[in-house]
Design a protein around this motif. Sequence first.
Motif, PDB file in Angstrom:
ATOM      1  N   CYS B 203       0.676  -1.301  -0.069  1.00 37.02           N
ATOM      2  CA  CYS B 203      -0.069   0.008  -0.272  1.00 37.02           C
ATOM      3  C   CYS B 203       0.976   1.231  -0.050  1.00 37.02           C
ATOM      4  O   CYS B 203       2.042   1.207   0.605  1.00 37.02           O
ATOM      5  N   ASP B 204       0.439   2.530  -0.595  1.00 36.12           N
ATOM      6  CA  ASP B 204       0.958   3.593  -0.499  1.00 36.12           C
ATOM      7  C   ASP B 204       0.957   4.127   0.992  1.00 36.12           C
ATOM      8  O   ASP B 204       2.033   4.471   1.657  1.00 36.12           O
ATOM      9  N   ARG B 205      -0.103   4.104   1.573  1.00 38.04           N
ATOM     10  CA  ARG B 205      -0.348   4.283   3.045  1.00 38.04           C
ATOM     11  C   ARG B 205      -1.080   3.280   3.702  1.00 38.04           C
ATOM     12  O   ARG B 205      -1.884   2.865   3.077  1.00 38.04           O
ATOM     13  N   VAL B 206      -1.067   3.196   5.147  1.00 39.58           N
ATOM     14  CA  VAL B 206      -1.813   2.037   5.877  1.00 39.58           C
ATOM     15  C   VAL B 206      -2.251   2.758   7.056  1.00 39.58           C
ATOM     16  O   VAL B 206      -1.564   3.573   7.623  1.00 39.58           O
ATOM     17  N   ALA B 207      -3.494   2.281   7.585  1.00 33.50           N
ATOM     18  CA  ALA B 207      -4.057   2.781   8.767  1.00 33.50           C
ATOM     19  C   ALA B 207      -4.016   1.346   9.554  1.00 33.50           C
ATOM     20  O   ALA B 207      -4.584   0.242   9.032  1.00 33.50           O
ATOM     21  N   LEU B 208      -3.206   1.252  10.755  1.00 33.02           N
ATOM     22  CA  LEU B 208      -3.284   0.129  11.493  1.00 33.02           C
ATOM     23  C   LEU B 208      -4.540   0.357  12.462  1.00 33.02           C
ATOM     24  O   LEU B 208      -4.640   1.175  13.174  1.00 33.02           O
ATOM     25  N   MET B 209      -5.229  -0.688  12.270  1.00 36.64           N
ATOM     26  CA  MET B 209      -6.545  -0.536  13.163  1.00 36.64           C
ATOM     27  C   MET B 209      -6.916  -1.892  14.276  1.00 36.64           C
ATOM     28  O   MET B 209      -6.225  -3.015  13.894  1.00 36.64           O
ATOM     29  N   GLN B 210      -7.425  -1.602  15.477  1.00 31.28           N
ATOM     30  CA  GLN B 210      -7.646  -2.375  16.436  1.00 31.28           C
ATOM     31  C   GLN B 210      -8.619  -2.047  17.550  1.00 31.28           C
ATOM     32  O   GLN B 210      -8.684  -0.725  17.696  1.00 31.28           O
ATOM     33  N   GLN B 211      -9.829  -2.647  17.444  1.00 35.18           N
ATOM     34  CA  GLN B 211     -10.810  -2.552  18.469  1.00 35.18           C
ATOM     35  C   GLN B 211     -11.318  -1.159  18.052  1.00 35.18           C
ATOM     36  O   GLN B 211     -11.666  -0.316  18.903  1.00 35.18           O
ATOM     37  N   GLY B 212     -11.756  -0.791  16.753  1.00 32.20           N
ATOM     38  CA  GLY B 212     -12.382   0.193  16.699  1.00 32.20           C
ATOM     39  C   GLY B 212     -11.604   1.647  16.478  1.00 32.20           C
ATOM     40  O   GLY B 212     -12.539   2.637  16.200  1.00 32.20           O
ATOM     41  N   ARG B 213     -10.281   1.429  16.714  1.00 30.41           N
ATOM     42  CA  ARG B 213      -9.636   2.610  16.522  1.00 30.41           C
ATOM     43  C   ARG B 213      -8.191   2.621  15.786  1.00 30.41           C
ATOM     44  O   ARG B 213      -7.951   1.512  15.459  1.00 30.41           O
ATOM     45  N   ILE B 214      -7.868   3.682  15.195  1.00 30.30           N
ATOM     46  CA  ILE B 214      -6.541   3.665  14.190  1.00 30.30           C
ATOM     47  C   ILE B 214      -5.670   3.812  15.049  1.00 30.30           C
ATOM     48  O   ILE B 214      -5.511   4.939  16.175  1.00 30.30           O
TER      49      ILE B 214
END
Lengths: 244, 319
Positions: B203-214
């Motif tokens: 990916c160009d950018r990623v968001a790491l997500m866990q339990q409804g949050r970034i």
Amino acid sequence: MSAFAIETHGLTRRFGEFVAVRDLTFHVAQGEVFGFLGANGAGKTTAMRMLIGLLEPSDGSAQVAGYDIATDSEAVRRNIGYMSQKFSLYDDLTVQENITLYGGIYGLSNAQIAERTHALLGRIGLEHARKELVRRIPLGWKQQLALSVALLHEPKIVFLDEPTGGVDPITRRRFWELIYETAAAGTTVLVTTHYLDEAEYCDRLSIMVEGAIAAMGTPGEVKREFGVTSLDELFLQLTRPGAA
Amino acid sequence: MDVAAPPAVDVRAFTRRFGDVTAVDSLTFDVRPGELFGFIGPDGAGKTTLFRTLVTLLVPDAGSVRVLGYDVVTDLWTLRSRVGYMPGRFSLYPDLSALENLRFFASVFGTSVEEGMSIIEPIWRQLAPFADRRAGALSGGMKQKLALCCALVHAPEILFLDEPTTGVDAVSRREFWDLLDRLRDGGLTIVVSTPYMDEASRCDRVALMQQGRILLVDTPAAIRAAYPRPLFAVQAPDRLGILAVLRRFPHAAAVWPFGDVLHYTDARAGMDDGAIIDEVRAFVQANGVPSPGISAIPAGIEDAFMWHMAAGTAGEQVG
């Protein structure tokens, strides 16, 4: 009786013209963690269904937990445990109800169920959630519970079908620690996974390609045999020969 | 990718609850036009709730969600025909043939397979031999490619893919990402979710997500570079033995198995790598592990994810 937990000779399954599993010959020792790998459609599920006594072989034979899968499939099913990512617990039952149900199905007495429930919930730290609906407990716990329930009747072998799909990387590793504990207690573990780093955690593994075993051994052995540095590389080489 | 252009996706303080469960908790992020943007996280992180909201199938409880400049609640009919959506679960008609499914989706969006062919041709080419096969009887990989064709046939300006590679083997996953690369190179904005950490690098950018949050949003390279402590690969024949020993080392911040090695994170930022290696080696040898291989390594996305995840769960022990 076979000295191995699993021992197959020329195990084959056809569907009409199509050979889903071809001449599978391998064995798994007691207490071993055996990785059962392959691309989608390579025949893993068909092979596993035969080994757990749900599908008759077209040819060849296999002994699982000391029983013949073709002539004694009932005894095979009584002596194995099975857990998959897709289904293993009833979401609408509580933790305790799930345990009681499985214990009852496997013919445990009420006293045995009570005693093993206590031990099981203590081991995975879930005593406080005994009366919670399974739907309401976090996925990581659900998976540990599912494995523990699959082990409730103290089977000689447990089959784990993609047990860690979709879970976070910390829970995935905790689950593997539980796999090691299970094997250390003498239960044989046969596990499928799409995470090739997890394949490294197995004592031995096989990689199926188009219904047949294309590589088998310890992770170190198969890497040496094929001259690769990672299982990722080996998987690519075996499943897409042109691309590597 | 045009950094100055208005964002293709603009989400501010978006929250969505189901009963007493907060599935998505005050998310804020944007996706730039032409970007390949990934949401990486396990089941239950809120990825599907987010995606269903982005494609106008759910409404937010709070916050604003805009796609291509349109509000997902008030402008839903304008937006519907401009987005492509491939849901996580196989959602085509199993009793229609591959081609019939494609025709159906084209007609729903007021176009035709012929008109859409220039966009889907590279993917459809691989499917064409099975055009008359019932969609339900296609292999997993072919179903996935058909679903992608159906999501693209109306030439959307942005494509949302919810876990397109879940349950797919490592090699097929790589091939699917090659397809996404080609679509992105053609100018399409793509937002994709996955539970597989190794896909972040695509990916160009990623968001790491866990339990409804970034937990974190950035380029994969920046996330790896920002790993806050010295990281080492440790190799020894008895992996379980050395794992237990290393976790007792007073300066261990995290110790996890990673394939055929362990990843050891030292708690002391700014200390010399060589000095740490000498100390760790001395400690494990004193505890009966014969001379392990230790080398400093750059962090991967999975290392970063676990670090931030553990930092977010207060009171819980790390590794």
